[in-house]
Design an enzyme around this catalytic site. Structure first.
Site, mmCIF file in Angstrom:
data_model
loop_
_atom_site.group_PDB
_atom_site.id
_atom_site.type_symbol
_atom_site.label_atom_id
_atom_site.label_comp_id
_atom_site.label_asym_id
_atom_site.label_seq_id
_atom_site.Cartn_x
_atom_site.Cartn_y
_atom_site.Cartn_z
ATOM 1 N N ASN A 95 0.841 -1.194 0.000
ATOM 2 C CA ASN A 95 0.000 0.000 0.000
ATOM 3 C C ASN A 95 0.879 1.248 0.000
ATOM 4 O O ASN A 95 0.377 2.352 0.199
ATOM 5 C CB ASN A 95 -0.933 0.012 1.226
ATOM 6 C CG ASN A 95 -2.114 -0.929 1.025
ATOM 7 O OD1 ASN A 95 -2.681 -1.004 -0.066
ATOM 8 N ND2 ASN A 95 -2.456 -1.661 2.062
ATOM 9 N N ASN A 96 2.177 1.070 -0.204
ATOM 10 C CA ASN A 96 3.112 2.200 -0.208
ATOM 11 C C ASN A 96 2.933 2.977 -1.521
ATOM 12 O O ASN A 96 3.156 2.450 -2.615
ATOM 13 C CB ASN A 96 4.538 1.636 -0.084
ATOM 14 C CG ASN A 96 5.609 2.707 -0.128
ATOM 15 O OD1 ASN A 96 5.583 3.581 -0.977
ATOM 16 N ND2 ASN A 96 6.557 2.616 0.782
ATOM 17 N N PHE B 192 11.450 8.206 0.987
ATOM 18 C CA PHE B 192 11.026 7.608 2.261
ATOM 19 C C PHE B 192 12.163 6.759 2.812
ATOM 20 O O PHE B 192 13.230 6.648 2.207
ATOM 21 C CB PHE B 192 9.756 6.764 2.045
ATOM 22 C CG PHE B 192 9.981 5.514 1.223
ATOM 23 C CD1 PHE B 192 10.119 5.581 -0.153
ATOM 24 C CD2 PHE B 192 10.076 4.274 1.824
ATOM 25 C CE1 PHE B 192 10.336 4.444 -0.914
ATOM 26 C CE2 PHE B 192 10.286 3.116 1.068
ATOM 27 C CZ PHE B 192 10.414 3.207 -0.291
ATOM 28 N N TYR C 225 15.242 5.167 4.287
ATOM 29 C CA TYR C 225 16.633 5.593 4.485
ATOM 30 C C TYR C 225 17.116 6.571 3.411
ATOM 31 O O TYR C 225 18.307 6.861 3.338
ATOM 32 C CB TYR C 225 17.558 4.366 4.483
ATOM 33 C CG TYR C 225 17.316 3.385 5.609
ATOM 34 C CD1 TYR C 225 17.998 3.495 6.821
ATOM 35 C CD2 TYR C 225 16.412 2.327 5.466
ATOM 36 C CE1 TYR C 225 17.798 2.588 7.859
ATOM 37 C CE2 TYR C 225 16.196 1.412 6.495
ATOM 38 C CZ TYR C 225 16.890 1.548 7.680
ATOM 39 O OH TYR C 225 16.676 0.645 8.698
ATOM 40 N N ASP C 226 16.222 7.093 2.579
ATOM 41 C CA ASP C 226 16.625 7.956 1.461
ATOM 42 C C ASP C 226 17.526 9.136 1.867
ATOM 43 O O ASP C 226 18.451 9.471 1.126
ATOM 44 C CB ASP C 226 15.397 8.484 0.708
ATOM 45 C CG ASP C 226 14.859 7.465 -0.286
ATOM 46 O OD1 ASP C 226 15.550 6.462 -0.547
ATOM 47 O OD2 ASP C 226 13.749 7.675 -0.797
ATOM 48 N N HIS D 214 4.547 5.442 -2.906
ATOM 49 C CA HIS D 214 5.760 5.642 -3.723
ATOM 50 C C HIS D 214 6.000 4.421 -4.615
ATOM 51 O O HIS D 214 6.282 4.535 -5.802
ATOM 52 C CB HIS D 214 6.993 5.818 -2.835
ATOM 53 C CG HIS D 214 6.966 7.011 -1.944
ATOM 54 N ND1 HIS D 214 7.440 8.231 -2.333
ATOM 55 C CD2 HIS D 214 6.541 7.161 -0.680
ATOM 56 C CE1 HIS D 214 7.289 9.084 -1.328
ATOM 57 N NE2 HIS D 214 6.752 8.468 -0.321
ATOM 58 N N ASP E 69 10.644 -7.211 -1.517
ATOM 59 C CA ASP E 69 11.250 -7.034 -0.203
ATOM 60 C C ASP E 69 12.623 -6.422 -0.438
ATOM 61 O O ASP E 69 13.336 -6.818 -1.362
ATOM 62 C CB ASP E 69 11.354 -8.361 0.543
ATOM 63 C CG ASP E 69 11.481 -8.135 2.041
ATOM 64 O OD1 ASP E 69 10.734 -7.307 2.593
ATOM 65 O OD2 ASP E 69 12.330 -8.781 2.676
ATOM 66 N N THR E 70 12.935 -5.415 0.383
ATOM 67 C CA THR E 70 14.168 -4.650 0.192
ATOM 68 C C THR E 70 14.991 -4.647 1.459
ATOM 69 O O THR E 70 14.445 -4.610 2.561
ATOM 70 C CB THR E 70 13.808 -3.190 -0.187
ATOM 71 O OG1 THR E 70 13.198 -3.200 -1.475
ATOM 72 C CG2 THR E 70 15.045 -2.303 -0.229
ATOM 73 N N HIS F 126 17.348 0.403 -6.774
ATOM 74 C CA HIS F 126 17.194 -1.040 -6.579
ATOM 75 C C HIS F 126 15.819 -1.531 -7.055
ATOM 76 O O HIS F 126 15.709 -2.453 -7.840
ATOM 77 C CB HIS F 126 17.384 -1.339 -5.087
ATOM 78 C CG HIS F 126 16.656 -0.384 -4.183
ATOM 79 N ND1 HIS F 126 16.855 0.968 -4.212
ATOM 80 C CD2 HIS F 126 15.685 -0.579 -3.259
ATOM 81 C CE1 HIS F 126 16.051 1.561 -3.343
ATOM 82 N NE2 HIS F 126 15.334 0.643 -2.748
HETATM 83 P P1 IMP Z 1 10.450 -2.898 2.136
HETATM 84 O O1 IMP Z 1 10.843 -4.332 2.040
HETATM 85 O O2 IMP Z 1 10.304 -2.239 0.818
HETATM 86 O O3 IMP Z 1 9.291 -2.666 3.049
HETATM 87 O O4 IMP Z 1 11.658 -2.106 2.779
HETATM 88 C C1 IMP Z 1 12.300 -2.495 3.972
HETATM 89 C C2 IMP Z 1 12.946 -1.283 4.589
HETATM 90 O O5 IMP Z 1 13.859 -0.661 3.690
HETATM 91 C C3 IMP Z 1 11.997 -0.183 5.034
HETATM 92 O O6 IMP Z 1 12.477 0.354 6.249
HETATM 93 C C4 IMP Z 1 12.076 0.865 3.988
HETATM 94 O O7 IMP Z 1 11.890 2.123 4.523
HETATM 95 C C5 IMP Z 1 13.494 0.676 3.482
HETATM 96 N N1 IMP Z 1 13.487 0.982 2.045
HETATM 97 C C6 IMP Z 1 12.974 0.225 1.047
HETATM 98 N N2 IMP Z 1 13.106 0.847 -0.118
HETATM 99 C C7 IMP Z 1 13.705 2.031 0.158
HETATM 100 C C8 IMP Z 1 14.075 3.132 -0.659
HETATM 101 O O8 IMP Z 1 13.883 3.177 -1.874
HETATM 102 N N3 IMP Z 1 14.659 4.157 -0.010
HETATM 103 C C9 IMP Z 1 14.881 4.177 1.325
HETATM 104 N N4 IMP Z 1 14.531 3.184 2.117
HETATM 105 C C10 IMP Z 1 13.940 2.108 1.537
#
Ligand code: IMP
Length: 189
Positions: A9-10, A149, A151-152, A12, A69-70, A177
């Site tokens: 639901n993000n 958002f 860690y940007d 961005h 997943d990031t 990424h």
């Molecule tokens: P998610 O798996 O996309 O929810 O990301 C896991 C964590 O990495 C979250 O704390 C996000 O804020 C951070 N994150 C993911 N993508 C980005 C990005 O593009 N920029 C900054 N932080 C990110």
């Protein structure tokens, strides 16, 4: 046009995915399919968590879908926060607290190399596939910029020399990424 759910639901992330898949797929969010579940992210790898989310949507709601997943991998911290990036400073997933803890843990470190890695799990027409994208950079000494958002403000990409939070969404998405993982997926669809 074919429909596909992006298990997020993000806003961005949704905008970025919609731009990359425009004309080929109508991308729907979790809220749009009535899914308000707190999907557990209990795996200890990015691949595992992406698959949990994609399978959750397919199995419970019946939609073809993809999930990402990031993790932010910092060399001087042995790859942390990595798969635990969202909850680095605690279960509240507070982005400011996460950044503050990261900067504290990096104090005095000269090796500031880091990378964002995104894994996408796609379930389409009964098949599961994985895609990956990454971007190299370093952890800044202090936050800068207000865009984006997570860690940007503290991630300075090698290719731009600027913090992600100082870049326009278009400039960030071109090298990010997630942009790379999404384009790798789009190229195969
Ligand atoms: P998610 O798996 O996309 O929810 O990301 C896991 C964590 O990495 C979250 O704390 C996000 O804020 C951070 N994150 C993911 N993508 C980005 C990005 O593009 N920029 C900054 N932080 C990110």
């Amino acid at each position: 046009m074919k429909e596909i759910v992006f298990a997020t639901n993000n806003s961005h992330k949704l905008e970025e995915a919609r731009a990359i898949l425009a004309g080929r797929f109508r991308v729907r969010s979790l809220a749009e399919i009535g899914c308000h579940d707190d999907i557990p992210e209990t795996a200890d790898t990015l691949e595992g968590n992406a698959l949990i989310k994609a399978r959750w949507v397919k199995e419970r709601y019946g939609y073809d879908c993809f999930a990402d997943d990031t993790g932010l991998m910092v060399d001087a911290l042995g790859g942390a926060p990595g798969v635990y990036s969202a909850r680095y400073a605690g279960p509240e997933c507070d982005a400011v607290a996460n950044m503050r803890l990261l900067l504290d843990n990096m104090e005095g470190k000269t090796d500031r190399r880091a990378r964002f890695v995104t894994v996408i799990a796609l379930i389409l027409d009964g098949e599961e596939r994985m895609f990956r994208g990454s971007v190299e950079g370093r952890i800044a000494d202090a936050p800068s910029g207000t865009a984006g958002f997570g860690y940007d403000p503290v991630f300075v990409a090698d290719e731009s020399g600027m913090a992600f939070a100082e870049m326009t969404p278009e400039a960030k998405n071109a090298i990010s990424h997630r942009g790379r993982a999404l384009r790798a997926m789009a190229a195969e669809l």
